[in-house]
Design a protein around this motif. Structure first.
Motif, PDB file in Angstrom:
ATOM      1  N   ARG A  45       0.818  -1.217   0.000  1.00 36.62           N
ATOM      2  CA  ARG A  45       0.000   0.000   0.000  1.00 36.62           C
ATOM      3  C   ARG A  45       0.856   1.274   0.000  1.00 36.62           C
ATOM      4  O   ARG A  45       0.403   2.313  -0.478  1.00 36.62           O
ATOM      5  CB  ARG A  45      -0.957  -0.001   1.204  1.00 36.62           C
ATOM      6  CG  ARG A  45      -2.145  -0.946   1.009  1.00 36.62           C
ATOM      7  CD  ARG A  45      -2.850  -1.249   2.319  1.00 36.62           C
ATOM      8  NE  ARG A  45      -3.426  -0.054   2.948  1.00 36.62           N
ATOM      9  CZ  ARG A  45      -4.600   0.450   2.617  1.00 36.62           C
ATOM     10  NH1 ARG A  45      -5.317  -0.120   1.698  1.00 36.62           N
ATOM     11  NH2 ARG A  45      -5.050   1.516   3.222  1.00 36.62           N
ATOM     12  N   TYR A  48       1.675   2.605  -3.632  1.00 34.03           N
ATOM     13  CA  TYR A  48       0.777   3.465  -4.410  1.00 34.03           C
ATOM     14  C   TYR A  48       0.200   4.587  -3.553  1.00 34.03           C
ATOM     15  O   TYR A  48      -0.877   5.115  -3.826  1.00 34.03           O
ATOM     16  CB  TYR A  48      -0.319   2.671  -5.130  1.00 34.03           C
ATOM     17  CG  TYR A  48      -1.269   1.825  -4.297  1.00 34.03           C
ATOM     18  CD1 TYR A  48      -0.921   0.547  -3.904  1.00 34.03           C
ATOM     19  CD2 TYR A  48      -2.529   2.296  -3.954  1.00 34.03           C
ATOM     20  CE1 TYR A  48      -1.798  -0.248  -3.172  1.00 34.03           C
ATOM     21  CE2 TYR A  48      -3.423   1.507  -3.225  1.00 34.03           C
ATOM     22  CZ  TYR A  48      -3.054   0.250  -2.840  1.00 34.03           C
ATOM     23  OH  TYR A  48      -3.906  -0.535  -2.121  1.00 34.03           O
ATOM     24  N   VAL A  79      -3.526  -0.658  -9.905  1.00 30.54           N
ATOM     25  CA  VAL A  79      -3.534  -1.530  -8.728  1.00 30.54           C
ATOM     26  C   VAL A  79      -4.717  -2.492  -8.790  1.00 30.54           C
ATOM     27  O   VAL A  79      -5.829  -2.094  -9.123  1.00 30.54           O
ATOM     28  CB  VAL A  79      -3.641  -0.696  -7.430  1.00 30.54           C
ATOM     29  CG1 VAL A  79      -3.480  -1.588  -6.211  1.00 30.54           C
ATOM     30  CG2 VAL A  79      -2.619   0.425  -7.411  1.00 30.54           C
ATOM     31  N   ALA A  81      -6.429  -4.333  -5.960  1.00 28.43           N
ATOM     32  CA  ALA A  81      -6.401  -4.434  -4.503  1.00 28.43           C
ATOM     33  C   ALA A  81      -7.526  -5.348  -4.031  1.00 28.43           C
ATOM     34  O   ALA A  81      -8.448  -5.657  -4.772  1.00 28.43           O
ATOM     35  CB  ALA A  81      -6.568  -3.050  -3.887  1.00 28.43           C
ATOM     36  N   GLN A  82      -7.415  -5.786  -2.791  1.00 27.21           N
ATOM     37  CA  GLN A  82      -8.508  -6.537  -2.184  1.00 27.21           C
ATOM     38  C   GLN A  82      -9.647  -5.570  -1.929  1.00 27.21           C
ATOM     39  O   GLN A  82      -9.460  -4.510  -1.361  1.00 27.21           O
ATOM     40  CB  GLN A  82      -8.059  -7.141  -0.845  1.00 27.21           C
ATOM     41  CG  GLN A  82      -6.867  -8.046  -0.955  1.00 27.21           C
ATOM     42  CD  GLN A  82      -7.224  -9.412  -1.493  1.00 27.21           C
ATOM     43  OE1 GLN A  82      -8.330  -9.900  -1.269  1.00 27.21           O
ATOM     44  NE2 GLN A  82      -6.322 -10.016  -2.232  1.00 27.21           N
ATOM     45  N   GLU A  83     -10.852  -5.926  -2.358  1.00 28.18           N
ATOM     46  CA  GLU A  83     -11.974  -5.007  -2.211  1.00 28.18           C
ATOM     47  C   GLU A  83     -13.187  -5.752  -1.668  1.00 28.18           C
ATOM     48  O   GLU A  83     -13.452  -6.882  -2.046  1.00 28.18           O
ATOM     49  CB  GLU A  83     -12.311  -4.417  -3.584  1.00 28.18           C
ATOM     50  CG  GLU A  83     -13.255  -3.236  -3.540  1.00 28.18           C
ATOM     51  CD  GLU A  83     -12.592  -1.978  -2.992  1.00 28.18           C
ATOM     52  OE1 GLU A  83     -12.620  -1.795  -1.767  1.00 28.18           O
ATOM     53  OE2 GLU A  83     -12.050  -1.185  -3.781  1.00 28.18           O
ATOM     54  N   THR A  84     -13.890  -5.076  -0.762  1.00 26.59           N
ATOM     55  CA  THR A  84     -15.130  -5.675  -0.263  1.00 26.59           C
ATOM     56  C   THR A  84     -16.228  -5.455  -1.303  1.00 26.59           C
ATOM     57  O   THR A  84     -16.243  -4.445  -1.981  1.00 26.59           O
ATOM     58  CB  THR A  84     -15.554  -5.011   1.053  1.00 26.59           C
ATOM     59  OG1 THR A  84     -15.457  -3.606   0.872  1.00 26.59           O
ATOM     60  CG2 THR A  84     -14.662  -5.439   2.176  1.00 26.59           C
TER      61      THR A  84
ATOM     62  N   ARG B 123     -22.393   2.479  -0.555  1.00 26.75           N
ATOM     63  CA  ARG B 123     -22.364   1.287  -1.407  1.00 26.75           C
ATOM     64  C   ARG B 123     -23.547   0.393  -1.112  1.00 26.75           C
ATOM     65  O   ARG B 123     -23.423  -0.828  -1.042  1.00 26.75           O
ATOM     66  CB  ARG B 123     -21.097   0.468  -1.130  1.00 26.75           C
ATOM     67  CG  ARG B 123     -19.971   0.851  -2.006  1.00 26.75           C
ATOM     68  CD  ARG B 123     -18.701   0.256  -1.503  1.00 26.75           C
ATOM     69  NE  ARG B 123     -17.776   1.326  -1.276  1.00 26.75           N
ATOM     70  CZ  ARG B 123     -16.962   1.396  -0.271  1.00 26.75           C
ATOM     71  NH1 ARG B 123     -16.929   0.450   0.628  1.00 26.75           N
ATOM     72  NH2 ARG B 123     -16.178   2.418  -0.137  1.00 26.75           N
ATOM     73  N   GLN B 183     -16.190  -0.871   7.401  1.00 26.76           N
ATOM     74  CA  GLN B 183     -17.214  -1.538   6.615  1.00 26.76           C
ATOM     75  C   GLN B 183     -18.603  -1.215   7.161  1.00 26.76           C
ATOM     76  O   GLN B 183     -18.813  -1.093   8.360  1.00 26.76           O
ATOM     77  CB  GLN B 183     -16.956  -3.053   6.670  1.00 26.76           C
ATOM     78  CG  GLN B 183     -17.876  -3.898   5.843  1.00 26.76           C
ATOM     79  CD  GLN B 183     -17.838  -3.541   4.376  1.00 26.76           C
ATOM     80  OE1 GLN B 183     -17.068  -2.698   3.955  1.00 26.76           O
ATOM     81  NE2 GLN B 183     -18.686  -4.154   3.596  1.00 26.76           N
ATOM     82  N   ILE B 262     -17.640   1.564  -5.921  1.00 27.33           N
ATOM     83  CA  ILE B 262     -17.045   0.240  -6.043  1.00 27.33           C
ATOM     84  C   ILE B 262     -16.235  -0.104  -4.802  1.00 27.33           C
ATOM     85  O   ILE B 262     -16.285  -1.222  -4.308  1.00 27.33           O
ATOM     86  CB  ILE B 262     -16.194   0.162  -7.321  1.00 27.33           C
ATOM     87  CG1 ILE B 262     -17.143   0.090  -8.515  1.00 27.33           C
ATOM     88  CG2 ILE B 262     -15.272  -1.036  -7.303  1.00 27.33           C
ATOM     89  CD1 ILE B 262     -16.505   0.371  -9.820  1.00 27.33           C
ATOM     90  N   GLY B 263     -15.514   0.867  -4.266  1.00 30.52           N
ATOM     91  CA  GLY B 263     -14.785   0.572  -3.044  1.00 30.52           C
ATOM     92  C   GLY B 263     -13.755   1.634  -2.718  1.00 30.52           C
ATOM     93  O   GLY B 263     -13.326   2.374  -3.601  1.00 30.52           O
ATOM     94  N   ASP B 264     -13.371   1.699  -1.455  1.00 29.82           N
ATOM     95  CA  ASP B 264     -12.399   2.694  -1.016  1.00 29.82           C
ATOM     96  C   ASP B 264     -11.031   2.461  -1.662  1.00 29.82           C
ATOM     97  O   ASP B 264     -10.377   3.404  -2.095  1.00 29.82           O
ATOM     98  CB  ASP B 264     -12.248   2.660   0.510  1.00 29.82           C
ATOM     99  CG  ASP B 264     -13.367   3.433   1.190  1.00 29.82           C
ATOM    100  OD1 ASP B 264     -14.370   3.742   0.505  1.00 29.82           O
ATOM    101  OD2 ASP B 264     -13.241   3.714   2.389  1.00 29.82           O
ATOM    102  N   SER B 265     -10.610   1.192  -1.735  1.00 35.86           N
ATOM    103  CA  SER B 265      -9.291   0.929  -2.322  1.00 35.86           C
ATOM    104  C   SER B 265      -9.289   1.330  -3.780  1.00 35.86           C
ATOM    105  O   SER B 265      -8.324   1.918  -4.274  1.00 35.86           O
ATOM    106  CB  SER B 265      -8.929  -0.552  -2.234  1.00 35.86           C
ATOM    107  OG  SER B 265      -9.256  -1.086  -1.009  1.00 35.86           O
ATOM    108  N   THR B 266     -10.389   1.002  -4.483  1.00 35.96           N
ATOM    109  CA  THR B 266     -10.477   1.360  -5.893  1.00 35.96           C
ATOM    110  C   THR B 266     -10.362   2.867  -6.055  1.00 35.96           C
ATOM    111  O   THR B 266      -9.614   3.354  -6.905  1.00 35.96           O
ATOM    112  CB  THR B 266     -11.805   0.871  -6.482  1.00 35.96           C
ATOM    113  OG1 THR B 266     -11.897  -0.538  -6.272  1.00 35.96           O
ATOM    114  CG2 THR B 266     -11.894   1.161  -7.959  1.00 35.96           C
ATOM    115  N   THR B 269      -6.782   3.951  -5.550  1.00 37.07           N
ATOM    116  CA  THR B 269      -5.865   3.617  -6.637  1.00 37.07           C
ATOM    117  C   THR B 269      -6.133   4.466  -7.870  1.00 37.07           C
ATOM    118  O   THR B 269      -5.330   4.487  -8.783  1.00 37.07           O
ATOM    119  CB  THR B 269      -5.975   2.139  -7.047  1.00 37.07           C
ATOM    120  OG1 THR B 269      -7.281   1.906  -7.582  1.00 37.07           O
ATOM    121  CG2 THR B 269      -5.745   1.239  -5.876  1.00 37.07           C
TER     122      THR B 269
END
Lengths: 264, 374
Positions: A45, A48, A79, A81-84, B123, B183, B262-266, B269
């Motif tokens: 992490r 990026y 990236v 990444a793992q996503e919920t 979401r 979450q 879609i998501g926080d990580s998305t 990035t």
């Protein structure tokens, strides 16, 4: 080219990554391995800029990461990444189009070229026929392929993957990593499976308790001595058509060593 | 190391070099997709323009849509009287139903936008200002400011501010309650929203009955079920201004909202800070809901049904979803209000009853569709 030098990361008062370094040259696939909780994902992490390191420096083609603005960084680093999962119905095409967002201004519409990039990216991963499916209805393998397609549509020359083979059938694990290797993009990938790491990575960095305990080619890193110390498991290495592969056994199975033809 | 020679595998590093993206004529039918969206927007805009004069004409005293348009044209241009209509027809159009329909369209559009924004934020397809207690928060503080504000010397000028503060506070409270780590599960979110909503509803009613309001019953109905009956030209125009502002801001954030959905990580990035975006969208949504509640009370379910229908029309991309949802919401609420004031005339139904009757069945469907593992 991605270079991390003496990177340390902490949550609260605890350091989770301690002075880890990594160098991924142009087109190299560098694997990050290590037991659960060794700090692999946390370290990734920082590459990026999702996490700011307490100490150390991460550079992208010799430019410090913090000098790059969000979208500028997103044009150069993609990236997976793992996503919920989300409840909202998103189509595969929309998911991949998102990879074009860093290339477009806020109010500008996606162009024909963007849609062509999406079609090309989906074709590249063999998922063109999924374009109008809902992402949530895909199988695990299809989802990962779509996420890789998004990184392709993003047209970044650096790729970071966090355990991309999780929940995938064995065939898709190999398919995915072979595809990543063929992209010719500078890649850092967190992997659990050491045989996959040995087979598809040009270099490995092994973490243990947040510290890099070894780095180099798979042959240099995946030694029986180190694996016994770090993972607590016995390993017999074989060379299969030039690629290192490992056979594992628990310590208590080893009362009769040298039962196979393995030579160390 | 032992050299094995099985047929499987291929040596590392021997893979062919990169095949960059090969652009072909395949563009996912880009032209068709773009036309599809514009057709929806143009069609709905047309439907709204027809809806407005027709809806103004409907009521105990029926006025033809043509006459409505002529009255408006004469009033706006100050030209000669071109048709024949009575003074009472003119005052119905200009002072009663005209502002009411105009306000209804703004409120419908605003509620739909708030629904879209909250759904992207959480979401979650069940997120909606009414179900999440945001509307109730605005109601409670607005009612309080009207009932006790003048006594405390604040005056009803602070109505909009109170509604905004109430909406924001309730929204934040629900998010904090529903959060587990980073979450938010559907179950917790809806339970938190419903419980916060109940408490605030009760508080609103309590405040009203504790005051000396002679029309306590009607006030409670207004703040909990909504009505467009208090519409004025000013309130309609002010609400339109807030709703259009909200639309523009959300459109500017449409790509980040796509990523956040879609998501926080998305989001991260793609160069977006999820925390900052979430805070900004929450404030804008609360402002919008506050303005709506101040003008029309607590109307439920519009923010739930409309985004869902809009997604069926043009998909989940916010750039397309936001304008289509706003237009659909405007048309929907104007007609719901026509039903509310004509179905049991001369009695007027609270608007929230009509929207709930139309919206609740959809809620059943959505609840059935929710992923059981979440």
């Amino acid at each position: 080219m991605i270079t991390a030098t003496d990177v340390s990361v902490g949550y609260g008062g605890k350091l989770v990554v301690k002075s880890v370094g990594l160098h991924a040259g142009q087109g190299e696939v560098v694997g990050l391995i290590g037991p659960n909780g060794s700090g692999k994902s946390t370290f990734l992490r920082t590459l990026y800029a999702a996490l700011r390191p307490r100490a150390g420096l991460v550079t992208l083609d010799a430019q410090p990461l913090e000098e790059l603005r969000g979208t500028e960084l997103a044009r150069r680093v993609a990236v997976v990444a793992q996503e919920t999962p989300t409840d909202l119905p998103v189509t595969v095409a929309d998911m991949v189009l998102l990879g074009r967002a860093p290339h477009r201004k806020a109010l500008a519409a996606f162009t024909r070229e963007d849609h062509q990039a999406v079609a090309a990216a989906l074709s590249r991963v063999g998922a063109r026929d999924l374009a109008d499916r809902r992402y949530a209805t895909l199988s695990g393998g299809e989802k990962q392929r779509v996420l890789v397609a998004r990184t392709l549509a993003q047209q970044a020359d650096h790729l970071l993957l966090d355990e991309p083979t999780n929940h995938l059938d064995i065939r898709y694990q190999h398919e995915l990593l072979r595809m990543v290797g063929q992209l010719g993009v500078t890649t850092v990938v967190v992997l659990h499976d050491l045989n996959l790491a040995a087979r598809y990575c040009t270099k490995l960095v092994m973490l243990e308790n947040g510290q890099a305990v070894a780095s180099g080619t798979p042959e240099e890193v995946l030694t029986p001595e180190l694996l016994l110390r770090v993972y607590g498991i016995h390993v017999e290495p074989f060379s299969v058509r030039g690629a290192l592969q490992l056979v594992f056994s628990m310590a208590d199975e080893h009362s009769e060593p040298q039962s196979t033809a393995a030579v160390r | 190391m032992t050299q094995l020679d099985p047929a499987l595998g291929e040596p590392r590093g021997a893979t062919p070099p990169a095949a960059p993206l090969v652009f072909t004529g395949d563009d996912l039918e880009h032209g068709k997709r773009t036309r599809h969206t514009w057709l929806w927007i143009a069609g709905l805009l047309g439907a709204l323009l027809i809806t407005l004069p027709v809806a103004v004409g409907l009521g105990p005293v029926a006025i033809e849509a043509g006459t409505v348009i002529q009255i408006l044209r004469q009033h706006l241009t100050g030209g000669q009287m071109i048709g024949a209509w009575t003074d009472s027809e003119e005052s119905i159009v200009l002072l009663l139903r005209g502002p009411r329909v105009l306000l209804g369209a703004a409120v419908g559009a605003g509620l739909a936008l708030a629904g879209v924004a909250l759904q992207a934020l959480t979401r979650n397809i069940l997120a909606e200002p009414y179900l999440l207690g945001v509307t109730s928060g605005a109601s409670t503080l607005s009612a309080a400011s009207i009932l006790f504000g003048s006594a405390a010397g604040i005056g009803s000028a602070s109505l909009a501010g109170s509604a905004f503060a109430g909406a924001l506070a309730a929204g934040i409270a629900v998010f904090l309650l529903a959060r587990v780590g980073s979450q938010m599960t559907s179950t917790r979110l809806v339970l938190a929203g419903v419980s916060v909503g109940y408490v605030l509803h009760a508080l609103t009613s309590l405040l009203i009955f504790a005051s000396d309001d002679p029309n306590a019953g009607r006030s409670v109905l207004f703040w909990t079920l909504g009505s467009l009956g208090q519409a004025t030209v000013q309130s309609a125009l002010l609400t339109w201004a807030v709703v259009l502002g909200t639309l523009v801001l959300l459109l500017l954030w449409s790509r980040p909202l796509d990523a956040l959905a879609i998501g926080d990580s998305t989001a991260q990035t793609l160069g977006i800070s999820p925390a900052k975006l979430r805070a900004a969208v929450m404030v804008v949504t609360a402002l919008c809901v506050g303005a709506l509640v101040a003008a029309s009370g607590g109307i439920g379910f519009v923010g739930l049904i409309i985004p869902h229908i809009a997604r069926l029309c043009v998909g989940s991309t916010h750039r397309k979803l936001l304008p289509v949802a706003a237009l659909l919401g405007a048309i929907f609420l104007v007609w719901a209000d026509v039903l509310a004031r004509t179905s049991m005339a001369p009695q007027e139904l609270p608007l929230g009853i009509v929207t709930a009757l139309l919206g609740a069945p959809l809620l059943f469907v959505l609840v059935r569709k929710l992923n059981p593992t979440q």
